[in-house]
Design an enzyme around this catalytic site. Structure first.
Site, PDB file in Angstrom:
ATOM      1  N   GLU A   1      -9.762   4.319  -3.779  1.00 33.53           N
ATOM      2  CA  GLU A   1     -10.272   2.966  -3.043  1.00 33.53           C
ATOM      3  C   GLU A   1     -11.476   2.944  -2.310  1.00 33.53           C
ATOM      4  O   GLU A   1     -11.684   3.994  -1.822  1.00 33.53           O
ATOM      5  CB  GLU A   1      -9.297   2.544  -2.267  1.00 33.53           C
ATOM      6  CG  GLU A   1      -7.481   2.518  -2.900  1.00 33.53           C
ATOM      7  CD  GLU A   1      -6.705   1.112  -2.818  1.00 33.53           C
ATOM      8  OE1 GLU A   1      -7.211   0.220  -2.268  1.00 33.53           O
ATOM      9  OE2 GLU A   1      -5.679   0.845  -3.721  1.00 33.53           O
TER      10      GLU A   1
ATOM     11  N   GLN B   1       1.047  -1.203   0.130  1.00 30.40           N
ATOM     12  CA  GLN B   1      -0.022   0.088  -0.173  1.00 30.40           C
ATOM     13  C   GLN B   1       0.868   1.383  -0.068  1.00 30.40           C
ATOM     14  O   GLN B   1       1.868   1.562   0.941  1.00 30.40           O
ATOM     15  CB  GLN B   1      -1.027   0.025   1.147  1.00 30.40           C
ATOM     16  CG  GLN B   1      -1.828  -1.199   1.323  1.00 30.40           C
ATOM     17  CD  GLN B   1      -3.211  -0.975   0.400  1.00 30.40           C
ATOM     18  OE1 GLN B   1      -3.128   0.022  -0.458  1.00 30.40           O
ATOM     19  NE2 GLN B   1      -3.712  -2.199   0.184  1.00 30.40           N
TER      20      GLN B   1
ATOM     21  N   CYS C   1      -9.493  -0.953  -5.803  1.00 36.50           N
ATOM     22  CA  CYS C   1      -8.623  -0.078  -5.962  1.00 36.50           C
ATOM     23  C   CYS C   1      -9.249   0.253  -7.374  1.00 36.50           C
ATOM     24  O   CYS C   1      -8.682   1.310  -7.954  1.00 36.50           O
ATOM     25  CB  CYS C   1      -7.108  -0.875  -6.313  1.00 36.50           C
ATOM     26  SG  CYS C   1      -7.268  -1.937  -7.564  1.00 36.50           S
TER      27      CYS C   1
END
Length: 367
Positions: free
Chosen positions: A357, A189, A323
């Site tokens: 996201e 991430q 995502c």
């Protein structure tokens, strides 16, 4: 990225526009009120990649400006972590006079952490010999006086690792520290502080869960390590070998005893769990011993394939992090036939871009 849009003063407006757009896109699914998790407006990216520009004796970093359609000089980069920005300045000054290290260097990648570690990858259009190794080792020693740094040299069919090819991150989740090994060139991430918020949201969604958890696309175990506390047992799958190895490291580092990782694609696992095929790689894992009524998925941008989508519908609760909200909406057209959204969240991992996201928690509709 449009460099002109990277202004912290503009961030609240851009965040509000993303919130409005996502709310409207998911209105057909009767989604509850959107929970919004904002990013810091500066120094939020733990990863960054820069092209290297050579101009006589000068050398500097460049980024591609999507608005101007050209590379722009970049001595400092607002989205990148403060640690990356410090390293950018230091590294350029070290590289400029060093003809061995700068020769045909075309890109530099940085991977940093909240815990203060940084990995620098130097990419070349030439083969790297013993002279490069000697100079790179000296560079590492000089940089190590100020930074917790490791260096990697890459060229065609070459990879030289000076000590380690990973960093070890420390994320704080509800006051508890979690340790994560993050390997160069593997998925992590990029926005660590928002990643902490994602973990806290997922934990909140699954509080008081019954039974076991199945996770697909688990990566380095980022979510499964933290979520293990909410379930009796967790079974997680991941195809990429480096990610599986990091997940095993992270299970051990965090002393998680109820989590099992399988190296297998989501598609193959769908076949295994439904009994369509048998796989030797499952070894002595008894799939039938798991009482999973919750499934967690964090798929690639393409979303869930049809077979996996059908399999996911067999679970009482579905936690889905995406995502790509567009493919999430496509998947929800089928999932909403059997399940309803009970939680809906937006995680702004990528300020100053159109990317966002989304997370949904779904529960099976009453019969």
């Amino acid at each position: 990225m449009k460099l002109s849009s990277m202004d912290p003063a503009l961030y609240p407006q851009q965040l509000a526009e993303k919130q409005q757009s996502l709310t409207q896109a998911f209105a057909p699914f009767s989604a509850p009120t959107l929970e919004v998790f904002a990013s810091a407006p500066a120094h939020y990216r733990m990863r960054a990649e820069f092209r290297v520009w050579h101009d006589g004796d000068d050398l500097y970093f460049c980024v591609f400006d999507q608005e101007l359609k050209t590379n722009q000089r970049c001595d400092q980069f607002l989205p990148a972590s403060e640690l990356i920005n410090e390293m950018m300045l230091e590294l350029v000054e070290e590289l400029k006079p060093n003809m061995v290290l700068r020769h045909k260097l075309f890109q530099v990648d940085f991977l940093s952490t909240l815990s203060g570690e940084i990995l620098v990858s130097l990419l070349y259009h030439r083969q790297l010999g013993e002279d490069w190794l000697a100079e790179a080792e000296t560079l590492k020693q000089r940089l190590s006086q100020r930074f917790k740094v490791d260096i990697i040299g890459r060229a065609r069919k070459q990879k030289h690792v000076l000590h380690r090819e990973f960093v070890v991150e420390q994320l704080s989740v509800n006051g508890r520290q979690y340790t994560y090994q993050q390997v160069e060139n593997s998925f992590t991430q990029p926005n660590a502080k928002v990643a902490e918020k994602m973990l806290e949201w997922a934990l909140d969604c699954t509080q008081n869960s019954q039974g076991d958890l199945l996770e697909l696309y688990c990566g380095n175990g980022n979510f499964s390590v933290a979520l293990a506390q909410n379930f009796n047992k967790v079974l997680a799958t991941e195809l990429a070998k480096p990610s599986v190895e990091s997940a095993q490291y992270n299970i051990s580092a965090n002393k998680i005893e109820n989590l099992q990782i399988i190296r297998m694609s989501a598609e193959d696992f769908s076949d295994a769990i439904t009994g369509k095929r048998e796989f030797k790689r499952l070894g002595d894992i008894d799939l039938q011993s798991y009482q999973c009524n919750t499934i967690f998925v964090d798929p690639p941008r393409a979303g869930l394939d049809q077979a996996t989508l059908a399999m996911v519908q067999g679970y009482e609760h579905i936690l889905y992090i995406s995502c790509n909200p567009e493919t999430l909406a496509n998947n929800l057209e089928q999932l909403s036939q059997t399940h309803q959204i009970v939680r809906f969240a937006m995680f702004d991992q990528f300020p100053y871009t159109e990317h966002v996201e989304a997370g949904v928690m779904l529960s099976r509709k009453p019969a």
